[in-house]
Design an enzyme around this catalytic site. Sequence first.
Site, PDB file in Angstrom:
ATOM      1  N   GLU A  78      22.265 -47.134 -94.539  1.00  0.00           N
ATOM      2  CA  GLU A  78      21.945 -45.706 -94.447  1.00  0.00           C
ATOM      3  C   GLU A  78      21.160 -45.268 -95.683  1.00  0.00           C
ATOM      4  O   GLU A  78      21.368 -45.792 -96.781  1.00  0.00           O
ATOM      5  CB  GLU A  78      23.232 -44.884 -94.330  1.00  0.00           C
ATOM      6  CG  GLU A  78      23.924 -45.016 -92.991  1.00  0.00           C
ATOM      7  CD  GLU A  78      22.998 -44.717 -91.828  1.00  0.00           C
ATOM      8  OE1 GLU A  78      22.498 -43.584 -91.745  1.00  0.00           O
ATOM      9  OE2 GLU A  78      22.753 -45.616 -91.010  1.00  0.00           O
TER      10      GLU A  78
ATOM     11  N   ASN B 246      -5.316  -7.584 -40.696  1.00  0.00           N
ATOM     12  CA  ASN B 246      -5.990  -7.084 -41.889  1.00  0.00           C
ATOM     13  C   ASN B 246      -5.188  -5.919 -42.463  1.00  0.00           C
ATOM     14  O   ASN B 246      -4.936  -4.925 -41.790  1.00  0.00           O
ATOM     15  CB  ASN B 246      -7.404  -6.602 -41.538  1.00  0.00           C
ATOM     16  CG  ASN B 246      -8.179  -6.271 -42.797  1.00  0.00           C
ATOM     17  OD1 ASN B 246      -8.740  -7.145 -43.440  1.00  0.00           O
ATOM     18  ND2 ASN B 246      -8.179  -4.993 -43.160  1.00  0.00           N
TER      19      ASN B 246
ATOM     20  N   ARG C  81      20.913 -27.742 -88.166  1.00  0.00           N
ATOM     21  CA  ARG C  81      19.562 -27.341 -88.540  1.00  0.00           C
ATOM     22  C   ARG C  81      18.801 -26.597 -87.443  1.00  0.00           C
ATOM     23  O   ARG C  81      17.724 -26.058 -87.684  1.00  0.00           O
ATOM     24  CB  ARG C  81      18.772 -28.573 -89.006  1.00  0.00           C
ATOM     25  CG  ARG C  81      19.094 -28.959 -90.426  1.00  0.00           C
ATOM     26  CD  ARG C  81      18.435 -30.260 -90.822  1.00  0.00           C
ATOM     27  NE  ARG C  81      19.122 -31.412 -90.241  1.00  0.00           N
ATOM     28  CZ  ARG C  81      18.615 -32.651 -90.241  1.00  0.00           C
ATOM     29  NH1 ARG C  81      17.426 -32.884 -90.734  1.00  0.00           N
ATOM     30  NH2 ARG C  81      19.318 -33.643 -89.725  1.00  0.00           N
TER      31      ARG C  81
ATOM     32  N   GLN D 177      35.350 -35.934 -78.604  1.00  0.00           N
ATOM     33  CA  GLN D 177      35.535 -36.381 -79.991  1.00  0.00           C
ATOM     34  C   GLN D 177      35.857 -35.125 -80.801  1.00  0.00           C
ATOM     35  O   GLN D 177      34.964 -34.336 -81.112  1.00  0.00           O
ATOM     36  CB  GLN D 177      34.254 -37.054 -80.515  1.00  0.00           C
ATOM     37  CG  GLN D 177      34.444 -37.690 -81.880  1.00  0.00           C
ATOM     38  CD  GLN D 177      33.125 -38.079 -82.556  1.00  0.00           C
ATOM     39  OE1 GLN D 177      32.071 -37.550 -82.231  1.00  0.00           O
ATOM     40  NE2 GLN D 177      33.210 -38.989 -83.504  1.00  0.00           N
TER      41      GLN D 177
HETATM   42  C1  UD1 Z   1      21.923 -42.041 -87.482  1.00  0.00           C
HETATM   43  C2  UD1 Z   1      22.055 -43.491 -87.962  1.00  0.00           C
HETATM   44  C3  UD1 Z   1      20.807 -43.880 -88.743  1.00  0.00           C
HETATM   45  C4  UD1 Z   1      19.585 -43.680 -87.889  1.00  0.00           C
HETATM   46  C5  UD1 Z   1      19.520 -42.263 -87.334  1.00  0.00           C
HETATM   47  C6  UD1 Z   1      18.423 -42.162 -86.302  1.00  0.00           C
HETATM   48  C7  UD1 Z   1      24.417 -43.871 -88.341  1.00  0.00           C
HETATM   49  C8  UD1 Z   1      25.505 -43.949 -89.345  1.00  0.00           C
HETATM   50  N1  UD1 Z   1      23.212 -43.581 -88.805  1.00  0.00           N
HETATM   51  O1  UD1 Z   1      21.879 -41.236 -88.644  1.00  0.00           O
HETATM   52  O2  UD1 Z   1      20.896 -45.239 -89.136  1.00  0.00           O
HETATM   53  O3  UD1 Z   1      18.417 -43.988 -88.620  1.00  0.00           O
HETATM   54  O4  UD1 Z   1      20.745 -41.911 -86.671  1.00  0.00           O
HETATM   55  O5  UD1 Z   1      18.242 -40.837 -85.906  1.00  0.00           O
HETATM   56  O6  UD1 Z   1      24.657 -44.091 -87.182  1.00  0.00           O
HETATM   57  N2  UD1 Z   1      27.342 -38.036 -83.396  1.00  0.00           N
HETATM   58  C9  UD1 Z   1      28.509 -37.891 -82.704  1.00  0.00           C
HETATM   59  N3  UD1 Z   1      29.680 -37.968 -83.387  1.00  0.00           N
HETATM   60  C10 UD1 Z   1      29.737 -38.190 -84.723  1.00  0.00           C
HETATM   61  C11 UD1 Z   1      28.520 -38.323 -85.413  1.00  0.00           C
HETATM   62  C12 UD1 Z   1      27.336 -38.255 -84.731  1.00  0.00           C
HETATM   63  O7  UD1 Z   1      28.508 -37.718 -81.494  1.00  0.00           O
HETATM   64  O8  UD1 Z   1      30.841 -38.246 -85.245  1.00  0.00           O
HETATM   65  C13 UD1 Z   1      26.069 -37.964 -82.669  1.00  0.00           C
HETATM   66  C14 UD1 Z   1      25.205 -36.795 -83.076  1.00  0.00           C
HETATM   67  O9  UD1 Z   1      25.457 -35.659 -82.241  1.00  0.00           O
HETATM   68  C15 UD1 Z   1      23.794 -37.326 -82.846  1.00  0.00           C
HETATM   69  C16 UD1 Z   1      23.944 -38.825 -83.114  1.00  0.00           C
HETATM   70  O10 UD1 Z   1      25.323 -39.115 -82.969  1.00  0.00           O
HETATM   71  O11 UD1 Z   1      23.387 -37.151 -81.505  1.00  0.00           O
HETATM   72  C17 UD1 Z   1      23.449 -39.222 -84.486  1.00  0.00           C
HETATM   73  O12 UD1 Z   1      24.200 -38.565 -85.468  1.00  0.00           O
HETATM   74  P1  UD1 Z   1      23.566 -38.027 -86.813  1.00  0.00           P
HETATM   75  O13 UD1 Z   1      24.620 -37.422 -87.640  1.00  0.00           O
HETATM   76  O14 UD1 Z   1      22.364 -37.227 -86.522  1.00  0.00           O
HETATM   77  O15 UD1 Z   1      23.150 -39.411 -87.501  1.00  0.00           O
HETATM   78  P2  UD1 Z   1      22.095 -39.611 -88.638  1.00  0.00           P
HETATM   79  O16 UD1 Z   1      22.698 -39.266 -89.933  1.00  0.00           O
HETATM   80  O17 UD1 Z   1      20.827 -38.955 -88.257  1.00  0.00           O
HETATM   81 CA    CA Z   2      20.081 -37.363 -86.598  1.00  0.00          CA
END
Ligand code: UD1
Ligand code: CA
Length: 460
Positions: A148, A371, A15, A73
């Site tokens: 979630e 100056n 986004r 990862q």
């Molecule tokens: C996650 C939480 C949610 C919480 C929210 C808060 C989970 C399943 N959900 O949701 O409960 O309310 O954050 O903002 O944890 N990331 C990785 N590897 C992955 C997936 C994510 O490094 O495989 C990192 C992303 O870069 C990010 C963070 O983890 O920094 C959160 O991931 P994101 O996909 O934004 O989680 P949300 O769906 O927002």
């Molecule tokens: Ca997020």
Amino acid sequence: MKLEVIILAAGQGTRMRSDLPKVLHPLANRPLLAHVLDSARKLLPVRIHVVVGHGSERVRDALDAKDLVWVMQEEQLGTGHAVLQAMPGVDADSTVLVLYGDVPLLRATTLQDLTDNAPALLTADLDDPDGYGRVLRDSGDQLLGVVEHKDASEEQRAVTEINTGVLAYPAALLNEYLPRVGNANAQGEYYLPDILSMAVSEGHCVAALRANDANEVMGINDRVQLAEAEAVYRHRAAIDLMIAGVSLVDPTRIDVRGSLECGRDVFIDVNCVFEGEVTLGAGVRIGPNCVLSNCAIGAGSEIHAMSHIDESEVAAECSVGPYARLRPGTVLAKGARIGNFVETKKSKIGEGSKVNHLSYVGDAELGAGVNIGAGTITCNYDGVNKYKTALGDGVFIGSNSTLVAPLDVGDGGFVAAGSTVTRDVPQSALGVSRAKQRNIDGWLTPKQRAEEAENEGRGD
Ligand code: UD1
Ligand code: CA
């Protein structure tokens, strides 16, 4: 208890609509991830593991440091999967604090409180909890788990307490539960929060602590939220300064992108930007629209409107600007004055010396009480090499002079206005190098001459 931190930063940040990995987007001129690292380091962890995926090389190049362990990862299979990738490098007897690379405003005190209560989850009450994981508690207010948004029932979605994502857990519990987390859910991901309900159902008590300030847990997903976070950061910095005794004309119109140390009774007008490390001595006044980067301003000095100061030192009781530009390596001694439309670079300006109007002073060393007249230029560069100009104490340079370096003007030397000086001027001598003036009496302008010719023609 030994602390290890795991920061999740592998996501793409779709986004943001950007080629730059999300965690490298700047907040107060530094990458988001750098702010998370700052907070983490204040807790003195033995190690910080950063889980990276998208743009991993750029992230690593931008922030590499000795205390960081980079964990790759390859596929983003979920937050639980991400933490699991880091676990082989984590000591089994430590406490682990999990942070997100895109949640940059957390205070170290909040994180300390959380780790002191591990196993513990940081939660927040939001007016609009849409999209977040919801916190589920039993009738006794004990944490049951997190569901979630996409998996939640209508009833669960009505809950306004959300999972911030930040949690502190003993490594032993992570090792026990993470490999058992499945992905049978709406997103087909391995959810980190699943370890909460697993631990609770097996008799562990997990604390759920509400953040005092919902701004702290703000996550950055798009550029609107990035600008909102910048506003929070700006406000915090302004409050800290005012509490410390600095007068700000308008706390919403100051940007501190680094550290700003101020003595007593400093006054800062509107729209000033401070970058890197800046120190302002007691009683310093900064006019509107100034940009100060990595510089020190001595007590009682005044920087007037629209001035730009970069990697320079200004001693006490100096006056700079309006519209002055002090480039790297400028050093002003006590009481020096730099006026409007003056540019300086790699130059020492001695005590009480003045460069008040429209001048360029580069690679120069000025003694005390010098100056420099309006429109003076040091010609320090021949296209290949830079040369020095040295002006002794009490030197006077007349207006519109060009000082061709290398050049030395001895103490008390004087250069006549409009001179192009290519040879040294000895102590107390006058250097003058300009064409002698001659006056032509009865000179007619071209117009007068044309008129005269016309009159003569008529006379024929
Ligand atoms: C996650 C939480 C949610 C919480 C929210 C808060 C989970 C399943 N959900 O949701 O409960 O309310 O954050 O903002 O944890 N990331 C990785 N590897 C992955 C997936 C994510 O490094 O495989 C990192 C992303 O870069 C990010 C963070 O983890 O920094 C959160 O991931 P994101 O996909 O934004 O989680 P949300 O769906 O927002
Ligand atoms: Ca997020």
